[in-house]
Scaffold this active site. Structure first.
Site, mmCIF file in Angstrom:
data_model
loop_
_atom_site.group_PDB
_atom_site.id
_atom_site.type_symbol
_atom_site.label_atom_id
_atom_site.label_comp_id
_atom_site.label_asym_id
_atom_site.label_seq_id
_atom_site.Cartn_x
_atom_site.Cartn_y
_atom_site.Cartn_z
ATOM 1 N N ASP A 1 6.127 1.608 6.763
ATOM 2 C CA ASP A 1 4.673 0.970 6.562
ATOM 3 C C ASP A 1 3.887 1.752 5.583
ATOM 4 O O ASP A 1 3.228 2.666 6.028
ATOM 5 C CB ASP A 1 4.120 0.885 8.141
ATOM 6 N N GLU B 1 -5.444 1.304 2.456
ATOM 7 C CA GLU B 1 -5.139 -0.072 3.311
ATOM 8 C C GLU B 1 -5.193 0.453 4.815
ATOM 9 O O GLU B 1 -5.546 -0.272 5.774
ATOM 10 C CB GLU B 1 -3.752 -0.494 3.201
ATOM 11 N N GLU B 2 -4.773 1.769 4.953
ATOM 12 C CA GLU B 2 -4.740 2.287 6.530
ATOM 13 C C GLU B 2 -5.944 2.453 7.066
ATOM 14 O O GLU B 2 -6.195 2.549 8.208
ATOM 15 C CB GLU B 2 -3.889 3.606 6.513
ATOM 16 N N HIS C 1 0.725 -1.317 0.016
ATOM 17 C CA HIS C 1 0.092 -0.077 -0.171
ATOM 18 C C HIS C 1 0.652 1.115 -0.054
ATOM 19 O O HIS C 1 1.959 1.276 0.494
ATOM 20 C CB HIS C 1 -0.924 0.207 1.130
ATOM 21 N N HIS D 1 3.882 2.756 13.365
ATOM 22 C CA HIS D 1 2.980 4.065 13.146
ATOM 23 C C HIS D 1 3.883 5.013 14.260
ATOM 24 O O HIS D 1 3.194 5.917 14.801
ATOM 25 C CB HIS D 1 1.957 3.531 13.883
ATOM 26 N N ASP E 1 3.807 -6.073 3.336
ATOM 27 C CA ASP E 1 3.562 -5.008 4.155
ATOM 28 C C ASP E 1 4.795 -5.155 5.193
ATOM 29 O O ASP E 1 5.804 -5.873 4.935
ATOM 30 C CB ASP E 1 2.273 -5.201 4.984
#
Length: 336
Positions: A179, A213-214, A64, A313, A233
């Site tokens: 990510d 995706e998130e 993504h 994150h 991922d």
């Protein structure tokens, strides 16, 4: 190939792309794939797909392009911006981070994310770093909501954090949004390897670069002939996990449930055969594009792999070894 993938990563992280604000980065990926001689397409919702070649047993490899981020929730009377979260954004990791506000008419303004009372010389006690206690201070001479609106900033404008991408001499990759821009760069490396003849495909392989995706619905639409889908991922690194930043992680189960047994077993076998540094782990708080495909009703086998990424994150860290172990596992899988 390592240098090529790192070059793609640097270009991808330099393009802001919170979920919902991805036109620029998909334009970039479309151009990269066309330069390699492929014919990519952008779907109605914005995903980029490209078939690299091969025949039979169609496989989709998904990464993504969208990231965490924020949006202007409201403009405060004092000219500061109150944000709202996009994806699983964690405000306590962004206190003091530089950011950019992107308006609907194409203007950009820099700013900084701060707690509503950040000064140790003023506040008796700092407030918790929760969304309601955070604000964006624009690098503009504005002191009212009216002055901010005159800049063209409105509710619903996107806010992107500065990525700060660095690759050290020892091979560590530090950046926001590894990510999943690190794995997107790996898939571009795979496309280049096919184009140069380094890889001869044993099956039909399609790359999918998703843009939601998130927020949970990136790969909710696959090519109708898909048999297998592997989400490429980030691999989790942390307590109770074997993976390190220098490994390729193979996920056996995440919050949605176990991944396909035969597909996951084959990935493990290939990692052993090619003497790759790998780990098999369970991700308790994770969901992937492959999960989204199953939730959408596709009758496919699904898997999940990726380079080990620490501090997800957050300001994240990986390593070129983990990046290349992931590339080599994909190479072995599509050329087996």
């Amino acid at each position: 190939m390592k240098d090529y993938i790192l070059e793609q990563l640097s270009e991808l992280t330099s393009i802001p792309s919170p979920s919902g604000y991805t036109q620029r980065i998909t334009d970039h990926v479309l151009e990269k794939l066309r330069d390699l001689g492929f014919q990519p397409e952008r779907s109605n919702k914005g995903n980029v797909t490209v078939t690299l070649g091969g025949s039979q047993d169609p496989l989709v490899l998904s990464a993504h392009l969208d990231t965490l981020g924020a949006m202007v929730r409201t403009i405060k009377d004092n000219g500061r911006l109150k944000p709202t979260t996009i994806g699983g954004h964690q405000w306590d990791t962004c206190d003091g981070e530089n950011c950019t506000v992107h308006t609907r008419d194409g203007r950009t303004y820099t700013g900084v994310v701060l707690n509503t009372e950040p000064s140790a010389h003023v506040a008796d006690k700092k407030q918790e770093k929760l969304e309601g206690n955070m604000e964006i201070l624009l690098d503009e001479n504005v002191c009212s909501d009216k002055e901010v609106k005159q800049l063209g900033i409105c509710n619903g404008d996107f806010i992107a954090m500065e990525p700060r991408t660095v690759v050290t001499e020892s091979g560590y990759i530090k950046s926001r949004f590894l990510d999943d821009k690190l794995s997107a760069a790996i898939l571009l490396g795979l496309a280049k390897a096919v184009q140069t003849g380094e890889i001869t495909l044993s099956r039909k392989v399609t790359l999918m670069f998703t843009v939601y995706e998130e927020v949970g619905h990136g790969a909710s639409c696959l090519p109708s002939d898909t048999k297998d889908v592997i989400s490429v991922d980030m691999g989790c690194v942390g307590d109770d996990l074997e993976c390190t930043e220098r490994m390729v992680s193979i996920c056996a189960k995440d919050s949605f449930g176990p991944y396909d047994y035969a597909l996951t077993t084959r990935l493990i076998e290939l990692a052993k055969e090619h003497e790759l540094d790998y780990a098999v782990d369970i991700y308790p708080r994770y969901s992937s594009d492959a999960d989204a495909a199953l939730k959408s009703g596709y009758d496919v086998r699904h898997g999940l792999i990726g380079p080990g990424v620490y501090a997800s994150h957050n300001y994240e860290r990986s390593h070129t070894d983990g990046m290349m172990n992931t590339y080599y596992l994909l190479k072995a899988f599509v050329a087996q």
